[in-house]
Scaffold this active site. Structure first.
Site, short mmCIF file in Angstrom:
data_model
loop_
_atom_site.label_atom_id
_atom_site.label_comp_id
_atom_site.label_asym_id
_atom_site.label_seq_id
_atom_site.Cartn_x
_atom_site.Cartn_y
_atom_site.Cartn_z
N GLY A 269 -18.39 -26.27 4.69
CA GLY A 269 -17.40 -26.82 5.63
C GLY A 269 -16.85 -28.15 5.15
N HIS A 443 8.10 3.71 1.93
CA HIS A 443 7.05 4.53 1.32
C HIS A 443 7.26 4.61 -0.19
CE1 HIS A 443 4.11 7.72 0.88
NE2 HIS A 443 4.99 8.40 0.15
#
Ligand SMILES: Cc1cc2nc3c(=O)[nH]c(=O)nc-3n(C[C@H](O)[C@H](O)[C@H](O)COP(=O)(O)OP(=O)(O)OC[C@H]3O[C@@H](n4cnc5c(N)ncnc54)[C@H](O)[C@@H]3O)c2cc1C
Length: 464
Positions: A269, A443
């Site tokens: 962190g 697609h």
């Protein structure tokens, strides 16, 4: 000089705010204590890590080239050249930030800034001390790596994000404490460069801020890639040896193990840079070291704003810092912008597979009392994923059954950090599940998986 705005810190929060202030015609200066502009993100965070991760992707393609009918025998990894490329990218963009300051007439002041009361700032550098008293101040001083109690980084064995980016050789074994985005990204890069990587996480799952199913998938795929992941693991007694680091770990099943690594990365962190900033001379309020702000990024001291990693309650991400900068400058310039909406902040982790997420996780949505409906589509049903040879992961939509509100979208898989953009835009535009079901997706693309996941909410996905 009578400045309208003085920004302290030139990270993505500070420099973006300074540019916007310049665009609005405000007399602006930015103060930076580092020799180079750009902050954590550009110098030792987002940009250099993504450069390494990209090189790891390319190296990985070479190693699996024969699957695509390509002979790549003889390819070698020149790691110093990989680091050199990363350094060039960082330098180029740091110069870019300097250019942006000139372009927007922002004065760059070098030195360490300290607040001394009201909106007065003292800046100390080799030339001495100068005092500024602008109309407003934006605090954008960022964060630094947190360490485990009693542990200090060095450039040899115990590393933070700063030192690991300077390595010129791949360690044979790398221990990583912390399975958040930073720890997981370094694990993904170094494992593919050839290190034997072990990730030790105290919490019960990897990437603990993500949806639980994302964490599960990541752990499964990382393990298959040969990365040892120990969650629920308690690290103790870290020792520096002559050439290695040893530590004791209590594993989730209660057993104890002694581990030894060539290098140890601590990624537990980031702590806010709010010490030594003179905040005690102001009425700025803190919450466990983080600055408290309102929806306009105003602190409790009139004329002082705060943005980025030092702010309490928003995630420590570059794009959040920049967005908060826009809100602060909008307020200063009398051109208000909507406050940060925490539900619309994308998270992105650039591992392989990647993670992209926005909004509530399924567990959070349930805890908040929504009538949750989930749609999920695995990349195994997506033909572009097959073409790329990247089948792991899925798109998961968390929606509210009542009105089809999109509460969250969680993607783990190829290019997840890019794909999440569609979900963020949809949520920002307040689109519903229906809108996305009716949106035509080209697609073959990876983002067809998003359309399919939305169709899966009412059970209407086609390709699975
Ligand atoms: C390894 C790593 C990878 C990351 N990857 C990503 C990513 O891919 N995407 C993402 O969104 N986020 C990422 N982050 C997080 C991101 O770097 C931070 O959220 C972001 O840098 C915060 O910006 P900031 O402007 O608040 O502060 P910072 O970027 O930390 O900049 C603060 C600046 O202020 C200066 N400063 C501090 N105090 C003073 C003072 N008193 N006087 C003068 N100057 C001062 C500092 O020198 C620094 O330059 C990563 C972080 C790390 C560590």
């Amino acid at each position: 000089m009578a400045y309208d705005v003085v920004v302290i810190g030139s990270g993505p929060g500070g420099y973006s705010a300074a540019v916007r202030a310049g665009q609005y015609g405000l007399k602006t200066a930015i103060i930076e204590r580092q020799p180079r502009l750009g902050g954590t993100c550009l110098l030792v965070g987002c940009i250099p890590t993504k450069s390494l991760l990209h090189s790891a992707d390319v190296w990985n393609y070479f190693q699996h080239a024969e699957e695509q009918g390509i002979e790549s025998a003889g390819a070698t990894l020149n790691y110093p050249a990989v680091v050199g490329r990363k350094n060039k990218i960082v330098t180029k963009h740091s110069k870019g930030v300097e250019y942006l300051m000139r372009k927007n007439k922002v004065d760059v002041i070098r030195g360490q800034a300290r607040l001394v009361g009201g909106t007065r700032i003292e800046v100390t550098n080799e030339q001495g001390v100068q005092t500024l008293e602008p109309r407003t101040i934006i605090l954008a001083t960022g964060s630094e790596a947190r360490m485990l109690p009693g542990l200090e980084p060095d450039s040899e064995l115990i590393l933070t994000n700063i030192e690991i980016l300077e390595l010129t050789a791949i360690p044979k074994t790398l221990g990583i404490i912390g399975a958040g985005a930073v720890g997981m990204e370094f694990a993904s890069a170094f494992s593919r460069f050839g290190s034997k990587v072990t990730v030790l996480e105290m919490l019960p799952r990897v990437v603990p801020v993500e949806d639980e199913e994302v964490s599960k998938e990541m752990e499964k795929v990382f393990k298959r890639q040969g990365i040892r992941c120990e969650t629920g693991a308690k690290v103790e007694n870290v020792r520096r040896n002559a050439q290695s680091v040893s530590l004791s770990v209590t594993l989730a099943n209660g057993s104890r193990e002694e581990l030894e690594f060539d290098k140890l990365l601590v990624a537990v962190g980031r702590k806010p840079n709010t010490e030594n900033l003179g905040l005690e001379n102001t009425s700025v309020e803190l919450d466990r070291g983080f600055v408290k702000v309102d929806g306009r990024q105003r602190t409790a001291q009139p004329g002082i704003y705060a943005i980025g990693d030092i702010v309490a309650g928003t995630p420590q991400l570059a794009h959040v810092a920049a967005a908060e900068g826009m809100v602060a400058v909008g307020d200063i310039a009398g051109k208000p912008r909507p406050p940060i909406n925490k539900r619309r902040i994308p998270g992105a982790t650039y591992t392989e597979p990647g993670i992209g997420s926005v909004g509530l996780t399924e567990a959070q949505a349930r805890a908040q009392g929504y009538q949750v409906k989930v749609g999920k589509f695995p990349f195994v049903g997506d033909s572009k994923a097959t073409i790329l040879g990247s089948h792991d992961g899925f798109v998961k939509v968390v929606a509210d059954e009542k009105y089809g509100e999109i509460l969250g979208v969680h993607i783990v898989g190829p290019e997840a950090f890019e794909l999440i953009a569609e979900a963020v835009t949809a949520m920002e535009a307040e689109a519903t599940v229906d809108t996305l079901m009716n949106t035509i997706h080209a697609h073959p693309t990876l983002y067809e998986a998003i359309g399919e996941a939305f169709n899966a909410v009412p059970g209407l996905a086609i390709n699975i």
